[in-house]
Design a protein around this motif. Sequence first.
Motif, short mmCIF file in Angstrom:
data_model
loop_
_atom_site.label_atom_id
_atom_site.label_comp_id
_atom_site.label_asym_id
_atom_site.label_seq_id
_atom_site.Cartn_x
_atom_site.Cartn_y
_atom_site.Cartn_z
N ARG A 477 15.68 -1.77 13.07
CA ARG A 477 16.02 -0.36 12.86
C ARG A 477 16.03 0.54 14.61
N MET A 480 12.39 5.00 13.09
CA MET A 480 11.21 4.70 11.89
C MET A 480 10.92 6.09 11.51
N PHE A 481 10.76 6.47 10.31
CA PHE A 481 10.10 7.90 9.77
C PHE A 481 9.57 7.95 8.61
N GLY A 482 8.80 6.94 8.55
CA GLY A 482 7.82 6.76 7.04
C GLY A 482 6.63 7.99 7.24
N ARG A 483 6.60 8.63 6.34
CA ARG A 483 5.23 9.61 6.32
C ARG A 483 5.24 10.17 4.67
N GLN A 488 2.77 14.62 -1.55
CA GLN A 488 1.91 13.74 -1.61
C GLN A 488 0.61 13.56 -0.90
N LEU B 122 5.02 2.76 4.21
CA LEU B 122 4.77 3.81 5.08
C LEU B 122 4.70 2.97 6.55
N LEU B 124 6.00 0.29 7.09
CA LEU B 124 7.36 -0.36 7.49
C LEU B 124 8.48 0.70 7.70
N GLY B 125 7.98 2.17 7.64
CA GLY B 125 8.96 3.35 7.77
C GLY B 125 9.59 3.75 6.97
N TYR B 126 9.01 3.54 5.67
CA TYR B 126 9.85 4.08 4.44
C TYR B 126 9.42 5.34 4.01
N GLU B 127 10.31 6.00 3.36
CA GLU B 127 9.78 7.27 2.77
C GLU B 127 9.42 7.20 1.23
N ILE B 128 8.72 7.92 0.61
CA ILE B 128 8.23 7.92 -0.76
C ILE B 128 8.71 8.98 -1.66
N VAL B 129 9.52 8.64 -2.64
CA VAL B 129 10.35 9.56 -3.46
C VAL B 129 9.99 9.51 -4.87
N PRO B 185 20.80 5.66 7.77
CA PRO B 185 19.69 4.97 7.41
C PRO B 185 18.84 5.37 6.05
N TYR B 187 15.77 4.29 3.75
CA TYR B 187 14.65 3.37 3.54
C TYR B 187 13.56 3.95 2.68
N PHE B 306 19.50 -3.65 0.51
CA PHE B 306 19.00 -4.22 -0.65
C PHE B 306 18.16 -3.18 -1.46
#
Lengths: 754, 339
Positions: A477, A480-483, A488, B122, B124-129, B185, B187, B306
């Motif tokens: 990647r 990265m933008f996980g938050r 939430q 999070l 792994l760099g995922y967002e949560i919806v 992207p 994720y 995936f």
Amino acid sequence: MKVPLSWLREYARFDATTEQLMHALSISSAEVNGVERLGVPGDISLFKVGVVLEAEKHPNADRLQLTKVDVGEAKPYQIVCGAWNFGVGAKVAVALPGATLPNGLTLERRKLRGEVSEGMILAEDEVDLGSDHDGIMVLDDALTPGTPLADVLPLVEEVLDIEATGNRPDLLSVYGIAREVAALFDGELVPLDATEPAHTGDEPVDVRVEDEDGCPRYVGRLFRDVSVGESPIWLKARLRFAGVRAISNVVDVTNYVMLALGSPLHVFDFETLHGGRIVVRRAKKGEELRTLDGAVRKLDRSDLLIADGERAIALAGVMGGEETEVSETTSSVLLEAANFEPISLLRTSERLALRTEGSNRWEKGVDPHLAGPAATMATRLIVELAGARWTGHADVQATLPEPSVIQLRPERTSAVLGLEVPAGDQSAILAKLGFEQSNAGFRVPTWRARDVTREIDLVEEVARFKMEEIPFTLPQRDAMFGRLTRWQRLRRLVEDVLTGCGFSEAYTSTFVAEGDLRLPEPLSLEAAALRTSLIGSLVDAARHNVSVGTAEVALFEIARTYHTGRELPDERWHVAGIVDGGFADAKWAVEQLYTALKVHPAYERTSEPHLHPGKSASTAEGWVGELHPSLLEGQWGAFELDLDALVAAAPEAVEFEEVSSYPEVRQDLAFVVDDAVPAAELLAALREAAGPELRSAAVFDEYRGEQTGAGKRSLAFRVAFGSPERTLTDDEATELRGRIVQALADRFGAVLRA
Amino acid sequence: MEWDPETYERDAVAALERASTSEEVESVSVSFLGRRSYLKQALREVRDRETGMRLNAMREAIEGAVAEKLAKVQADELARKLAEERLDVTLPAELLGPVRLRRRGSLHPSTQVRRDVEDIFLGLGYEIVDGREVETTRYNFDALGFPDWHPSRSPRATLYLGDDTVLRTETSPAQIHKMESTRPPIYIISIGRVYRRDTIDATHFPVFHQFEGLAIDKGITMADLKGTLLYVMRQLYGPEREVRFRTHYFPFTEPSMEPDVSCFVCGGAGCPVCKHSGWIEMGGSGMVDPYLYEFVGWGPEEYTGFAFGMGIERTAQLRYGIPGIRPFWDNDLRFLRQF
């Protein structure tokens, strides 16, 4: 599907242990739920073919025979036997002393009514080959005594339980699995025997297909001089291992061929067909059929039927009719090897809640090209096993779809898999599965026509054979933008505040008896609508805990509520709680929630049918109060707030104010005031009157008594005055205090207590 | 008062109407129905069947009226009593009554799993919806490649609210909405309630929770799916876990596969938890079917991706060894407080 391994090995030559086979099938083809080992558990060399040399009545027992049986050894064995369906010269199956039967019994030399018995002459059920115990098995006369019985009968069998996915009806057959196994282990698939027995006679077979979409293929074959009877042991054993009950030779053949090839067959007693005719059509309005299971089925016009000249005789592909069933007296048989369209058949079987081995295959889409080989195999067996003459043949077929030809870019496969698979390897895998390669691409075999229609489907074929070689990697990647979102994060905060206040989290059902949105087909009376609030479910949960004797009940839940919306319903998240104790306990928790979210609520008296009328307050986001005592015995605090509104009200950022270095002046002020005036109003007026020098103010005491007088109460406030620039003088403090006293006196008639 | 069977019932009703407290209702009841009432005496003396039946009917009618009035009077009395208990609801909680000190409560095991899953992804760099629970069949079925005849579309399997609205049967519709609103992207993990028409028993409840992942980017491979799930399963079930993949079939992925995790109860030797196979089934996964890209208006080969889906309750069951699904919905504090 239950697959006896000896049967599988008849169609596929391959080199693998049962464990390897199970593993490879599970990974690449269809899950193997398990293997069952049936038959003789121990040493099979103790089971032999014998010839009966002598057989006489047992001297001491009327119902037993005393026999001498030659099993190819120097001396015959003396065996006591309870059956009488054989005589001298019969070839029989013998278990010698020391042999263990499938039921666990180990045979010994022992005396029976005074005569030594050395082993046992076997009936079918004693070696798991059938259920018959009426007599012993009489074997083929040509056998030589001493031949290992395992060479003649399937004494030991391993049966795989294979669960094919819905897209692979080809794997609902032993031959289909054999094809897969041969490909997996680089073995050889034994070609099907295509030889047809000779026609004896040339009777016309009258087959009319009125609905070619529903029935693109119908092969009808007529047999005369059929002797319906028991099937041979090998056939009964195979069916038994495959989990199908043996019925009669003719019916058993149809089941056998269905299991072998995956194309279900049906047989009719030809003499019972009116007009000797087969018509394939949709049902007429009001038509009925009594099916083989004895039930009378009301038919729908969408149901595909097999009819004769006058009436319905079978629900196509699902179940035959009782009146045309093949019975022991049947001598003419019409064999049906057809192909039925899956979707309407699925609807029929669903509507009638009637699922059969046949419908299970048809509804997934059976290869229409299988009808021919299935008819051929069945014909051979009916002629061979029922002594029948094959006298007539009809084959009605619509244009069957041409197999499609699909291009595959080998580099595309490698890109999807994340594994470099050489083009030659990909072609080899596909070739073994029956995909013929030409310049135009890969020609899809007829048994995969529904499932494989695009390049990605070919990629999957390669992927499943390479499944275990594909490495474990993570996506490459750039960013990265996980938050967690703000919502939430605040939900977590609310969860944590409430657990901190002693509440445990509940999860209750979405469904209640009444709500804005009703289910057209409710789950039950209590689950007939989507809830508009959470509190009702929490009351039930609290009641459950009380009923099991749990003390100190405090529960909360965060979940959606559902309200009438414009197009789709309006879904709103709520947070609700219930706590034994009362109003104060509930309000404490709600105050903590608001504090944590930095929202300042305005509490107002409210009335709700489910709440105590004197102890309930509303805020902009919901309510908090004491539960109405008619709902739940005892005193219960409760609250329910709109979480979405709460999050919206929470400030995005903190507004910082520098802490003053000058000391504050603190004072306590108590007023006697009318009972009806809410403390919050007094507090608001007090703040307004004092202005910016008022640093903080709070109610800290409420008192009623003789001194306050009837209808009045005393409220005590603690206030702090201060300034960010300097220390306030006593005079200034007194002045501020005076403004407060004056304001409260003017507006509420409040009297400062001495 | 004279015994007049013609007016007796009317008199009783009139007396009840005048009564305004439960004591007064009680006394009306005694005088018209009690042992020494005219009615009771008349009933004792009755000799013919017809009169007996008439008097009994009268008795039942008066009893009914008494019960009805008593309920109403008691409700009024309760309402008056409650009105007297009026508090100033604007006061801080501590002035409204004693606030009991309580030991910390617990988060539901499903929430604990949800948070773990969120944190793992999070990282792994995922967002949560989450999306919505009431969905159109277009997003719940059509977009996901369910053919018209698919059994999941049957009202026997799915909870319909209208002809083309359902309670979502998986959280995937949220993923389609995401795909429609943004370009890769992508994720994301979607977590939330999903619904099936199941009869409630030890292992079924019509509501449960799923977490479903979707990764779409340039150059995503099956190997990435395998690696991602290996990492996630080790995070959830322990660093020694192995993951294997079996080919499978789902409408919205191609190729499709089911991940299994090596059994953490027996370590692979075989036990009831893994049904003696050494492997535990975890859910579904696969490569996003190119159909989906076309559905949202992208080229079929611009990206690959995936998707996978698993159950929250099932994860909690496996982690904590909870048999059955009922404890998740019974809300018994003896269960909840253990977490």
